[in-house]
Enzyme design. Structure first.
Site, PDB file in Angstrom:
ATOM      1  N   ASP A  51       0.821  -1.216   0.000  1.00 59.02           N
ATOM      2  CA  ASP A  51       0.000   0.000   0.000  1.00 59.02           C
ATOM      3  C   ASP A  51       0.861   1.275   0.000  1.00 59.02           C
ATOM      4  O   ASP A  51       0.653   2.178   0.802  1.00 59.02           O
ATOM      5  CB  ASP A  51      -0.914   0.018   1.231  1.00 59.02           C
ATOM      6  CG  ASP A  51      -1.590  -1.319   1.466  1.00 59.02           C
ATOM      7  OD1 ASP A  51      -1.633  -1.757   2.638  1.00 59.02           O
ATOM      8  OD2 ASP A  51      -2.023  -1.927   0.480  1.00 59.02           O
ATOM      9  N   GLU A 225     -11.294  -1.290  -3.451  1.00 60.17           N
ATOM     10  CA  GLU A 225     -10.614  -0.561  -2.356  1.00 60.17           C
ATOM     11  C   GLU A 225      -9.454   0.257  -2.906  1.00 60.17           C
ATOM     12  O   GLU A 225      -9.259   0.313  -4.127  1.00 60.17           O
ATOM     13  CB  GLU A 225     -10.105  -1.565  -1.323  1.00 60.17           C
ATOM     14  CG  GLU A 225      -9.065  -2.534  -1.866  1.00 60.17           C
ATOM     15  CD  GLU A 225      -8.692  -3.617  -0.872  1.00 60.17           C
ATOM     16  OE1 GLU A 225      -9.404  -3.813   0.132  1.00 60.17           O
ATOM     17  OE2 GLU A 225      -7.663  -4.282  -1.093  1.00 60.17           O
ATOM     18  N   HIS A 289      -3.164  -1.452  -5.078  1.00 61.82           N
ATOM     19  CA  HIS A 289      -3.134  -0.450  -4.022  1.00 61.82           C
ATOM     20  C   HIS A 289      -2.071   0.596  -4.314  1.00 61.82           C
ATOM     21  O   HIS A 289      -1.049   0.704  -3.643  1.00 61.82           O
ATOM     22  CB  HIS A 289      -2.950  -1.022  -2.639  1.00 61.82           C
ATOM     23  CG  HIS A 289      -3.461  -0.051  -1.611  1.00 61.82           C
ATOM     24  ND1 HIS A 289      -4.474  -0.331  -0.734  1.00 61.82           N
ATOM     25  CD2 HIS A 289      -3.137   1.238  -1.394  1.00 61.82           C
ATOM     26  CE1 HIS A 289      -4.723   0.741   0.003  1.00 61.82           C
ATOM     27  NE2 HIS A 289      -3.918   1.711  -0.371  1.00 61.82           N
ATOM     28  N   ASP A 502       7.499 -30.353  25.522  1.00 61.70           N
ATOM     29  CA  ASP A 502       6.769 -29.132  25.103  1.00 61.70           C
ATOM     30  C   ASP A 502       7.694 -27.934  24.938  1.00 61.70           C
ATOM     31  O   ASP A 502       7.291 -26.924  24.356  1.00 61.70           O
ATOM     32  CB  ASP A 502       5.709 -28.784  26.170  1.00 61.70           C
ATOM     33  CG  ASP A 502       4.530 -29.741  26.138  1.00 61.70           C
ATOM     34  OD1 ASP A 502       3.851 -29.871  27.164  1.00 61.70           O
ATOM     35  OD2 ASP A 502       4.325 -30.367  25.064  1.00 61.70           O
TER      36      ASP A 502
HETATM   37  O1  AHR Z   1      -2.713  -4.094   3.186  1.00 57.32           O
HETATM   38  C1  AHR Z   1      -3.636  -3.848   4.227  1.00 57.32           C
HETATM   39  C2  AHR Z   1      -5.022  -3.601   3.657  1.00 57.32           C
HETATM   40  O2  AHR Z   1      -5.394  -4.716   2.850  1.00 57.32           O
HETATM   41  C3  AHR Z   1      -5.135  -2.385   2.737  1.00 57.32           C
HETATM   42  O3  AHR Z   1      -5.391  -1.193   3.424  1.00 57.32           O
HETATM   43  C4  AHR Z   1      -6.317  -2.755   1.858  1.00 57.32           C
HETATM   44  O4  AHR Z   1      -6.266  -2.116   0.614  1.00 57.32           O
HETATM   45  C5  AHR Z   1      -6.221  -4.271   1.747  1.00 57.32           C
HETATM   46  O5  AHR Z   1      -7.471  -4.845   1.895  1.00 57.32           O
END
Ligand code: AHR
Length: 509
Positions: A51, A225, A289, A502
């Site tokens: 992003d 998005e 994104h 464990d």
């Molecule tokens: O990468 C995190 C989130 O995942 C982003 O904000 C969104 O675009 C996607 O769904």
């Protein structure tokens, strides 16, 4: 094997420290070199590049990417290629639990505020519930015109009367009016537009202007998005990401503004086909994104986006940041072309005369090999592996998302001769103990965190051919199980075999 194994981990940790030291000095030596025209290859980072938002301002490029933590970092460089090695600077750290976590989708825009131009840093954040049901939109405001801040928290963006899930906020100036673009739920996760009365306030409810309807918008789930405006010669386009971010089929779609009221859905025309898609021939999957930026001389449009190198795709820290030029069709619409391969050397933006600090003259581009990924199988049950879930650590079977059980053994945060165990899909998050509980938490840079996130590799408590993790700051205490949950436990000569089993693991690559 145990000796070699212990030594190999120890040696690896030391080797990484040595290589990092050499690497920094070499890069330091090269970064001032002449280099060539600033040509570069993608990506701009090896991990944690999702992003991305990138802009050029007053002689520098600035880059921020999703941290999935409670802080924001920014990189600055006079050249685009230099962002690869620019030192990340922390520009904000959240301490308010109600908006603490899962920082996603940064965007920073220079807008007119009450005291003059200020950077407004928009982002998505959640709360400590460990899920994503509470992701909301927030904004920071800079103290002046330096993109590096300092920043103060300005507020939460929400529609009047609604307090719903809202992510991936962006702003757009159109016809002299500021608008907020974002992703929220109608019947499906869709893109909305709302008017703003100032950079931190929506003045009316949002209007849905695109929802996932075509097949190319529904891989994994129906999603629209990551909206962002692209404007040139009085034309306005709205680019958005479509399909699930967790698939290799994540891609970009486009709306064209037809004129009229931007809050009227009929003012937007949706392109029936994606405008930027995965390229198997170039080895690029899940491109999306995105953001846009201009070349230093303002003559070129560029796109910044994230992608992965593997067909199944991923919505985690394995996404990396990529850039390439945007061209334009004769009819004035953008031509995004195809995501370029990571072995393709692309010319620097016009007016960028820098050099790629990782590339001296004719030297081949170094293969930035990803660090080895480890899994830790439990001695108690050969099908159980250490994993994180909801930010707690446990030994589990049938792990749906393999990456939740994948870790990277980094040099110890408190002592490089020890190790710290970093999550693959949550970079910057390490396995730490806290009040004898084992959790996955973001590195907050404190000495206390470092001490509780550092481990000595010891011969396995149940079998010296395997390994056990002793707490750096709690000698005699190991990652184990107590009362049926993974916890920090004391191991002594009298500890029963079951408890030893464990606390014993096999590192699997
Ligand atoms: O990468 C995190 C989130 O995942 C982003 O904000 C969104 O675009 C996607 O769904």
């Amino acid at each position: 094997m145990e000796g070699n194994h212990t030594l190999s981990v120890f040696a690896r940790a030391c080797l990484v420290v040595i290589l990092l030291t050499i690497g920094v000095s070499v890069v330091g030596a090269q970064s001032g070199g002449e280099g060539e025209s600033g040509a570069l290859r993608n990506p701009l980072n090896a991990r944690g590049g999702a992003d991305p938002w990138l802009t050029y301002y007053d002689g520098y490029y600035y880059l921020a990417t999703t941290t999935w933590a409670s802080e924001w970092q920014m990189r600055r460089s006079p050249t685009l290629a230099g962002l690869k090695t620019a030192e990340p600077q922390r520009i904000y750290f959240e301490t308010e639990p109600s908006r603490c976590c899962n920082f996603w989708a940064p965007e920073f825009h220079l807008l007119d505020g009450p005291d003059g131009p200020r950077w407004y840093f928009y982002y998505t954040a959640g709360n400590p519930t460990g899920n994503y049901d509470n992701q909301r939109s927030y904004v920071l405001e800079s103290a002046g015109t330096d993109p590096l801040g300092p920043y103060t928290f300005k507020g939460r963006l929400m529609e009047p009367g609604r307090a719903d899930w809202m992510i991936d906020g962006s702003v757009m100036m159109l016809n002299g009016q500021l608008y907020y673009l974002y992703s929220a739920f109608g019947p499906r996760q869709s893109v909305y537009i709302a008017p703003m009365s100032n950079p931190w306030t929506l003045s009316a409810p949002g209007v849905l202007i695109t929802e996932p309807e075509y097949g190319w918008e529904s891989f994994g789930s129906f999603v629209n998005e990551g909206p962002v405006a692209l404007q040139r010669d009085d034309r306005t386009f709205l680019i958005f990401s479509a399909s699930s971010c967790a698939t290799g089929e994540y891609k970009l779609g486009m709306l064209t503004y037809l004129g009229g009221d931007p809050l009227a859905p009929a003012s937007w025309e949706k392109h029936p086909e994606p405008v930027f898609s995965p390229s198997p021939e170039n080895g690029v999957y899940g491109p999306g994104h995105n953001g846009f930026f201009r070349s230093p001389d303002g003559t070129e449009d560029w796109i910044v986006y994230h992608a992965v190198d593997f067909p199944e795709g991923a919505c985690d820290g394995r996404r990396t940041t990529r850039v390439q030029r945007v061209n334009w069709h004769a009819d004035g619409t953008p031509d995004f072309g195809v995501p370029v391969a990571t072995d393709e050397v692309i010319p620097a933006p016009s007016g960028d005369t820098g050099s790629d600090p990782l590339r001296a003259s004719s030297d081949p581009l170094p293969e930035v090999s990803a660090p080895p990924v480890s899994r830790f199988r439990s001695y108690s049950s050969e099908r159980a592996y250490l994993r994180h879930a909801g930010f707690t650590i446990r030994a589990d079977f049938n792990i749906a998302l393999l990456a939740d059980s994948q870790f990277i053994m980094q040099p110890g945060l408190a002592d490089p001769e020890a190790v710290s165990i970093e999550s693959v899909n949550f970079p910057g998050f390490y396995l730490r103990h806290q009040n004898n509980a084992l959790i996955l938490a973001a590195d907050d840079g404190s000495a206390g965190y470092a001490a509780e996130a550092t481990w000595w590799i010891r011969p396995g408590a149940a079998d010296s051919e395997w390994i056990s993790f002793e707490a750096y700051n709690r000698p005699g205490y190991y990652i184990g199980r107590q009362f049926g949950v993974t916890a920090l436990v004391a191991i002594t000569d009298s500890t029963p075999e079951v408890a030893r089993a464990d606390a014993t693991f096999l590192e699997v690559r």
